[in-house]
Design an enzyme around this catalytic site. Structure first.
Site, PDB file in Angstrom:
ATOM      1  N   LYS A  19     -23.520  62.362  32.724  1.00  0.00           N
ATOM      2  CA  LYS A  19     -23.777  63.087  31.475  1.00  0.00           C
ATOM      3  C   LYS A  19     -22.653  64.081  31.141  1.00  0.00           C
ATOM      4  O   LYS A  19     -22.488  64.465  29.994  1.00  0.00           O
ATOM      5  CB  LYS A  19     -25.135  63.779  31.535  1.00  0.00           C
TER       6      LYS A  19
HETATM    7  C1  LIG Z   1     -29.449  60.246  32.450  1.00  0.00           C
HETATM    8  C2  LIG Z   1     -29.176  59.383  33.623  1.00  0.00           C
HETATM    9  C3  LIG Z   1     -29.349  57.972  33.588  1.00  0.00           C
HETATM   10  C4  LIG Z   1     -29.909  57.257  32.388  1.00  0.00           C
HETATM   11  O1  LIG Z   1     -29.055  57.261  31.292  1.00  0.00           O
HETATM   12  P1  LIG Z   1     -29.572  56.830  29.845  1.00  0.00           P
HETATM   13  O2  LIG Z   1     -28.458  57.108  28.925  1.00  0.00           O
HETATM   14  O3  LIG Z   1     -30.779  57.686  29.585  1.00  0.00           O
HETATM   15  O4  LIG Z   1     -29.932  55.396  29.928  1.00  0.00           O
HETATM   16  C5  LIG Z   1     -29.013  57.238  34.713  1.00  0.00           C
HETATM   17  N1  LIG Z   1     -28.546  57.843  35.818  1.00  0.00           N
HETATM   18  C6  LIG Z   1     -28.376  59.179  35.907  1.00  0.00           C
HETATM   19  C7  LIG Z   1     -27.881  59.764  37.170  1.00  0.00           C
HETATM   20  C8  LIG Z   1     -28.675  59.999  34.814  1.00  0.00           C
HETATM   21  O5  LIG Z   1     -28.505  61.328  34.903  1.00  0.00           O
END
Ligand SMILES: *Cc1c(COP(=O)(O)O)cnc(C)c1O
Length: 547
Positions: free
Chosen positions: A122
């Site tokens: 993120k």
């Molecule tokens: C947020 C997150 C996801 C999922 O991502 P999306 O964009 O919601 O599909 C997967 N792995 C981790 C470690 C995350 O923080």
């Protein structure tokens, strides 16, 4: 189709609004009709992209891609370059998102997305979004001083990864405050430490003595409160913000170029991207990359046992799970709308524990646009029709808990995507096997990444070497989710501490913290009081400093 020299505008997936600028879309987050913003045109790559972009750095590639979605009249080239440079200077890896080969025989590679400040993917989006917010605010405030300055108050709820990435994206930014609510004692100790040890004046952690749902309810109530909106300009950073999707497109291209520089990759080779998926944000960026012209053969969805997407790709029916409890109402776990707790299963991959996938709505719009109209129809009519379909589907989801799509829609979805569901047991097994395998000896996967790797191995049985390569997205560092790792590798704790645990995590839990405690019984009005008081204190301090 699109020409990227024309100005790029945005519309709502529910047909209620058109012709938004990038700045409006980023600052609003959600459209007034409840829909999500998408670009009016998916830009087509310049004809010489494959040769021209081949050797670009991550930052230069990001610039090429972003400038197809952001008009230079909105952000001049030099400014956009500067925002990008600052956003990725915080990453520990020189090439920001490196690709490593996990299994040479099976052509399985990992795209490591966890080298940012909070050790999860993120960061790639939120480092950029934080700088964008600041850029827009500073520009709006150019000739203003003191209390005339526009001030943005970002409010969010988190069960872990979003909160820390948002805080690290926004810390120290001018004219922006950030408030992150989390359920006290219910986020992992390392995540809580990451958030609360950030002591910048504009960062406000609120520990709520309730559940993640209660935090979500507070956020929703604040956004709906006319009083709050009269005095504060609120903004959201959840995964429906278009700038987050945009930022994630870069690494699909970057990793593709990394791969074609490898000797084992032949001109005739195919690539599949495998994405551990929750809210469908990360993989949606892959869809945009593919639609722009990146030659990805398939996008592979990997879900945990919260498998609404997997079930859709099997059956064409998109329906909330009710197996784990009473009929569920509402939305998604980490972002946006409330997720009814009883409908969400707690798994070893909590960042993917969702009831519905918020960004799926964006894909639905494109599917309806392609399937229900042809290029013989007027564009405005095609868009309106797509918006109507999306609105009806989403209404049924809300009113009846689900909806089914026509065969042609499902077929179109299956053209670009395939899907796999991975259980907790298989997640543990995936961590174990990767750690022990001769080809990847000692590589420790986090549980989310492990789900992707398990799905990649299954996909490789259907379409594997020598012709197909799989790039599986590594979304978090294993140290962020160490309890799952310990469960998988109970005898290797010493190895983990010595070889895997980042320096940044050592002693983090003992550092000074700042956090306000909010009682659930004080209600959202109690939260409002805290937000108003802390923003006021921040502004007074800025007044004193003569800003
Ligand atoms: C947020 C997150 C996801 C999922 O991502 P999306 O964009 O919601 O599909 C997967 N792995 C981790 C470690 C995350 O923080």
């Amino acid at each position: 189709m699109a020409s990227h020299t024309a100005s790029q505008r945005y519309l709502s997936t529910r047909g209620g609004s058109y012709d938004f600028s990038f700045e409006e879309v980023v600052l609003k987050g959600l459209a007034a009709d409840g829909g999500l913003f998408i670009p009016e045109e998916i830009p087509v790559l310049p004809s010489d992209w494959a040769t021209k972009w081949h050797n670009l750095s991550f930052e230069d590639l990001a610039y090429e891609i972003f400038s197809l979605y952001i008009s230079p009249s909105e952000i001049p080239a030099a400014d956009l370059k500067d925002i990008i440079r600052r956003s990725y200077a915080t990453f520990r890896a020189n090439d920001v998102t490196p690709t490593v080969t996990l299994d040479k025989d099976k052509n399985i590679h990992l795209l490591e997305l966890f080298h940012g400040p909070t050790f999860a993917f993120k960061d790639v989006a939120l480092q950029f979004l934080g700088n964008l917010f600041e850029y827009f605010l500073v520009r709006r405030n150019e000739n203003k001083s003191g209390r005339d300055r526009e001030h943005l108050t970002v409010v969010g709820a988190t069960s872990g990864d979003t909160g820390s990435a948002a805080i690290y994206g926004l810390r120290g930014k001018k004219d922006v405050s950030v408030f992150i609510m989390f359920p006290h004692g219910k986020v992992s100790p390392i995540q809580e430490a990451q958030m609360t040890t950030v002591l910048d004046a504009n960062v406000h952690n609120l520990a709520v003595d309730g559940t993640f749902d209660d935090c979500q309810d507070f956020v929703k109530a604040l956004f709906a409160d006319p009083e709050m909106n009269k005095t504060h300009k609120l903004a959201a950073v959840n995964s429906i913000n278009w700038a987050r999707i945009l930022a994630q497109i870069t690494y699909y291209f970057y990793s593709y170029f990394n791969l074609i520089r490898q000797q084992s990759f032949l001109p005739a080779s195919k690539v599949r991207f495998v994405v551990p998926t929750g809210n469908f944000g990360d993989i949606l960026a892959g869809y945009f990359a593919k639609r722009m012209g990146l030659p990805a053969e398939k996008l592979v969805i990997a879900t945990n046992e919260n498998d609404i997407l997997h079930r859709f790709w099997e059956s064409g029916r998109y329906e909330k799970h009710t197996v784990y409890g009473a009929a569920a109402e509402g939305g998604f776990a980490e972002d946006g709308v409330k997720a009814h707790e009883s409908g969400v299963k707690e798994t070893l991959s909590p960042a993917m524990d969702i009831l519905v996938s918020s960004n799926f709505e964006r894909l639905l719009w494109f599917l309806a646009y392609e399937v229900y109209s042809t290029s013989a129809d007027a564009v405005s009519q095609r868009r309106a029709q797509a918006g109507d379909h999306v609105k009806n589907w989403l209404n049924d989801l809300k009113a009846k808990g689900g909806f089914s799509v026509d065969k042609q829609i499902l077929a179109a979805a299956q053209e670009d995507f395939s899907s796999y569901r991975v259980s907790d047991e298989e997640t543990i097994e995936s961590i174990k096997q990767t750690y022990a395998a001769p080809s990847s000896k000692g590589y420790v996967l986090d549980p989310h990444t492990a789900i992707g790797v398990a799905a990649a191995l299954r996909s490789a049985e259907v379409s594997g070497p020598p012709s197909t390569h799989h790039i599986s997205l590594a979304t978090a560092h294993p140290a962020k989710f160490s309890s799952a790792v310990e469960q998988a590798l109970p005898d290797d704790k010493a190895y983990f501490v010595e070889k895997v645990l980042p320096e940044e995590f050592k002693g983090l839990e003992d550092k000074p913290r700042r956090v306000s405690h909010v009682k659930k019984s004080d209600g959202w009005q109690g939260v409002r009081k805290v937000v108003i008081a802390e923003v006021e204190a921040e502004l007074q301090a800025a007044d004193k400093a003569g800003r």
